[in-house]
Write an enzyme that holds these catalytic residues in place. Sequence first.
Site, PDB file in Angstrom:
ATOM      1  N   GLU A  42     101.305  32.848  12.846  1.00  0.00           N
ATOM      2  CA  GLU A  42     100.101  33.477  13.404  1.00  0.00           C
ATOM      3  C   GLU A  42      98.897  32.540  13.392  1.00  0.00           C
ATOM      4  O   GLU A  42      97.900  32.796  14.043  1.00  0.00           O
ATOM      5  CB  GLU A  42      99.806  34.805  12.700  1.00  0.00           C
ATOM      6  CG  GLU A  42      99.011  34.727  11.414  1.00  0.00           C
ATOM      7  CD  GLU A  42      99.844  34.188  10.254  1.00  0.00           C
ATOM      8  OE1 GLU A  42     101.070  34.096  10.388  1.00  0.00           O
ATOM      9  OE2 GLU A  42      99.264  33.825   9.226  1.00  0.00           O
ATOM     10  N   ASP A  85      77.169   8.074  38.740  1.00  0.00           N
ATOM     11  CA  ASP A  85      76.018   7.674  39.556  1.00  0.00           C
ATOM     12  C   ASP A  85      75.303   6.557  38.824  1.00  0.00           C
ATOM     13  O   ASP A  85      75.431   6.430  37.613  1.00  0.00           O
ATOM     14  CB  ASP A  85      75.012   8.823  39.645  1.00  0.00           C
ATOM     15  CG  ASP A  85      75.574  10.039  40.311  1.00  0.00           C
ATOM     16  OD1 ASP A  85      76.352   9.863  41.240  1.00  0.00           O
ATOM     17  OD2 ASP A  85      75.221  11.148  39.875  1.00  0.00           O
ATOM     18  N   ASP A 120      74.722  15.498  40.871  1.00  0.00           N
ATOM     19  CA  ASP A 120      73.571  16.362  40.618  1.00  0.00           C
ATOM     20  C   ASP A 120      73.187  17.244  41.803  1.00  0.00           C
ATOM     21  O   ASP A 120      72.609  18.298  41.631  1.00  0.00           O
ATOM     22  CB  ASP A 120      72.369  15.530  40.162  1.00  0.00           C
ATOM     23  CG  ASP A 120      72.117  14.328  41.069  1.00  0.00           C
ATOM     24  OD1 ASP A 120      72.700  14.286  42.172  1.00  0.00           O
ATOM     25  OD2 ASP A 120      71.345  13.432  40.683  1.00  0.00           O
ATOM     26  N   ASP A 167      95.362  29.036   5.796  1.00  0.00           N
ATOM     27  CA  ASP A 167      94.459  29.503   6.866  1.00  0.00           C
ATOM     28  C   ASP A 167      93.190  28.673   7.002  1.00  0.00           C
ATOM     29  O   ASP A 167      92.934  28.108   8.073  1.00  0.00           O
ATOM     30  CB  ASP A 167      94.107  30.975   6.636  1.00  0.00           C
ATOM     31  CG  ASP A 167      95.039  31.886   7.403  1.00  0.00           C
ATOM     32  OD1 ASP A 167      95.966  31.339   8.039  1.00  0.00           O
ATOM     33  OD2 ASP A 167      94.849  33.107   7.366  1.00  0.00           O
TER      34      ASP A 167
HETATM   35  P1  ATP Z   1      72.609   7.339  42.772  1.00  0.00           P
HETATM   36  O1  ATP Z   1      73.572   7.915  43.735  1.00  0.00           O
HETATM   37  O2  ATP Z   1      73.173   6.340  41.875  1.00  0.00           O
HETATM   38  O3  ATP Z   1      71.753   8.344  42.085  1.00  0.00           O
HETATM   39  P2  ATP Z   1      70.434   6.720  44.432  1.00  0.00           P
HETATM   40  O4  ATP Z   1      69.529   7.602  43.678  1.00  0.00           O
HETATM   41  O5  ATP Z   1      69.907   5.392  44.816  1.00  0.00           O
HETATM   42  O6  ATP Z   1      71.731   6.430  43.683  1.00  0.00           O
HETATM   43  P3  ATP Z   1      70.114   8.423  46.631  1.00  0.00           P
HETATM   44  O7  ATP Z   1      69.175   9.267  45.867  1.00  0.00           O
HETATM   45  O8  ATP Z   1      71.153   9.026  47.483  1.00  0.00           O
HETATM   46  O9  ATP Z   1      70.907   7.465  45.703  1.00  0.00           O
HETATM   47  O10 ATP Z   1      69.228   7.456  47.495  1.00  0.00           O
HETATM   48  C1  ATP Z   1      69.794   6.629  48.452  1.00  0.00           C
HETATM   49  C2  ATP Z   1      68.722   5.834  49.106  1.00  0.00           C
HETATM   50  O11 ATP Z   1      67.822   6.690  49.784  1.00  0.00           O
HETATM   51  C3  ATP Z   1      67.854   5.048  48.142  1.00  0.00           C
HETATM   52  O12 ATP Z   1      68.412   3.788  47.847  1.00  0.00           O
HETATM   53  C4  ATP Z   1      66.563   4.905  48.921  1.00  0.00           C
HETATM   54  O13 ATP Z   1      66.655   3.814  49.796  1.00  0.00           O
HETATM   55  C5  ATP Z   1      66.502   6.185  49.723  1.00  0.00           C
HETATM   56  N1  ATP Z   1      65.647   7.148  49.049  1.00  0.00           N
HETATM   57  C6  ATP Z   1      65.942   7.877  47.972  1.00  0.00           C
HETATM   58  N2  ATP Z   1      64.905   8.644  47.610  1.00  0.00           N
HETATM   59  C7  ATP Z   1      63.909   8.378  48.471  1.00  0.00           C
HETATM   60  C8  ATP Z   1      62.574   8.853  48.650  1.00  0.00           C
HETATM   61  N3  ATP Z   1      62.046   9.770  47.848  1.00  0.00           N
HETATM   62  N4  ATP Z   1      61.874   8.354  49.660  1.00  0.00           N
HETATM   63  C9  ATP Z   1      62.414   7.462  50.476  1.00  0.00           C
HETATM   64  N5  ATP Z   1      63.628   6.977  50.386  1.00  0.00           N
HETATM   65  C10 ATP Z   1      64.386   7.414  49.397  1.00  0.00           C
END
Ligand code: ATP
Length: 856
Positions: free
Chosen positions: A274, A316, A588, A686
């Site tokens: 058990e 990521d 995320d 136990d």
């Molecule tokens: P990970 O996937 O590792 O989190 P990451 O955060 O670089 O990487 P994304 O958030 O998808 O990936 O961003 C991809 C691209 O988009 C960035 O490299 C950037 O060039 C552009 N980007 C992300 N956030 C912004 C923003 N707030 N304004 C303008 N361009 C952005």
Amino acid sequence: MTFPDIETIQGLSSEQVAARLRTFGYNELPEHKKVGIAEIILEVAREPMFLLLVASGLIYFFLGDITEAVMLMSFVLVIIGITIYQERKTERALEALRNLSSPRALVIRDGEQRRIAGREVVPGDILILSEGDRVPADGILLSSNNLTVDESLLTGESVPVRKIPWIEGLKEQAPGGDDQPSIYSGTLVVQGQALAEVRTTGSRTEMGKIGTVLQEVSRDDTRLKREITSMVKIIATCGLLLCLIIVIIYGIGRGDWISGLLAGITLAMAILPEEFPVVLTVFLALGAWRISQEHVLTRQVPAIETLGSATVLCVDKTGTLTLNKMTVQSFFAHDEFCDYDGAGENSVPDYCHELSEYAILACKKDPFDPMEKALVQLSEGNFGKTEHIHKDWKLITEYPLSSELLAMSNVWQSPDGHEFTIAAKGAPEAIGDLCHFSEQEQKKLAEQIDIMASRGLRILGVAKSSFSRSELPSIQHDFIFTFLGLIGFADPVRPGITEAVNECYAAGIRIIMITGDYPRTAQNIANQIGLVNADNYLVGADLDRLSDEELKERLKTATLFARAVPEQKLRIVNALKANHEVVAMTGDGVNDAPALKSADIGIAMGGRGTDVAREASSLVLLDDNFTSIVSAVRLGRRIYDNLKKAMAYIFSIHIPIAGMSLIPVLFDMPLILMPMHIVFLELIIDPTCSIVFEAEKEEQDIMNRLPRSADERLFTPKTLFLSLMQGFVVLGVVLLVYLHSLMSGLGETEVRSMTFITIVLANLLLILTNRSWSETIISTIRTPNKAMGWVFVGTISSLVLILTVPALRDLFRFSQVSAEGIITCILAAGVSVLWFEAWKLWNLRKNQTSQYLQGI
Ligand code: ATP
């Protein structure tokens, strides 16, 4: 699509919130019923062990043996006590996890944005909703920007519905249908943002009315549970058959059916496994609690089991491997590079002003994104008091970033002009595209990006445009943009990542970085953290061109995916799984959910992750830190190891107990074990198997072995053989003591005392030897285990009491044992585990020799 200025909204004050909490209570639905003490007692009462104890108590009672009966019944109470304690501890651990994993809400209170637990939301609260959020309560929209909500939970309709802001006079309607101003608790924001005011909470919401509770931490059936249940069934059936045979042999052979029944019950108590299911529940629940101490929340308990067999971690970059704390480090404008150290006010060179100004204009007003925060900081340090900041400009609209176009634009209007000013920022290639760059220009841009990216900087391109017509185009591409330059941001690698990466490699776990960032930037970070094979990267666009078979092949070596979009993660997970890998994947966003669900272990980011990602995952990383995943893997391996040790111990200890209940009956010799002896032993077994082994520290080599095979069973033939051997050797030794003392002419009570002392001591030594299957008792004794200390002190002092207090001695049908006798028992018990210690030493030597040979 106007958005009220969030900064002007005050929301509720703390006092108002407290008052409303008192009036309306917490925003939660009446939970599933907690397991009360009465229910636990009822559950215990249904346990076979309990029924057997009661049955033997009753038999003693009818035989007139009142003290024996009372003693057994008091043991019944102790067993109920232990069960309630274990059940409570398990429930509390799960309860704490449930609270942690409940959805959160972003509200405005006292003029500030605050992220609070969903259960703390009160009517009147102002909610900020964005893509991926679960709506925490019912309310109306004050403003919205393309808000689309999935209300299928309430309406069954799978197509998301569009929402519009509430205007005076509009009637609130039931859920369902487009262009409604109401939002409902439990529904999911699939697109857009909104500000909403909460109207009702808790059971007064639509969701409360239908009484649906979202599934959170589950107590699912695991593969292990199934394996153990089938094992328990087999042992129980064989055990019961044996008992029946004993009763019959005893009844017919000795003509004493009552004693036969007692012997049968004793054997049943000795054999019934058990502890197996109890141990599993306790280990997994406490395991989940232990893992939460490492900032990882378990949403699905089976993940604990899978953690130890993970072969690939897909992670990521931003925020997980790096801190996600950006600072502006360099500019490229007017064909010139310029480093920026942020020191001193107004330190941005003049020729970079326009670039910075438009980058700032392309940010949200109250940004959350760390890059935008860094730009706002730049603005405050440099342009706060100059013409570059346009406090009186009005944000007309924004074009969001998308997987198809990694760029976003804000459209501004100045109070005097009819012209719109457009500021765009994004991935440099995307900005080049918006500026309609020729191939030649894109190539030149790529060279400039490479120079900055090879320093590990995250780069944004910036562009500007103006527009005079009143109707804005639907896509950013329709503006005529002018390229302004590039801004490079540094995002430091998290401390301890390199060590964690090395630990993974030593543990046979591959790491694959999947990032949306530029390849060179990603590569630089990969090199900084010691990722192997970072040169062999693949960009998202190339990945799309690969067939599933080609991708599978590439994934045997690839460790870096750059400019990948979340949708591609699913393909990567599936291809890895097709390669028979056990995949852990972090994510995320809303679009990460399918990959998180499909991975063997989906890990959502607790800090920045959306509710959708959390719900699709089996683990939630509370601090978003990669090192916590590695700690969780280590703990997963430890929990599985300890479970194995506990199970092996349970197996082996039952053999001498069952053997000594059976053999004397079969060979018509004096009986040794009666129900109270078994209960005494159970009271050691136990807590040992559930609490002592659960708390056992990990083996030294835990992160130096290859991952466990995903379909490896808890009881491999080798473990089964070794634990059976442990049990049979102890049985053999105990039998020798029994036979020797019988042949030396000792009386029945003396023989019983000697045999029982040997069983108890051998039991303690079995605990010691099973603490580690690789290290000897001598080396593990130095690692403390508090629970084990208590079990040892309790057992030895009870044994001494029973042997020295005459009343107890009589109750257990013992007699005094000579010092010589005690020494024989101690030596015999020691001998019973010696072979296993020798086997460990032999293994250690073998491993050292092979390591040495590998080294030369
Ligand atoms: P990970 O996937 O590792 O989190 P990451 O955060 O670089 O990487 P994304 O958030 O998808 O990936 O961003 C991809 C691209 O988009 C960035 O490299 C950037 O060039 C552009 N980007 C992300 N956030 C912004 C923003 N707030 N304004 C303008 N361009 C952005």
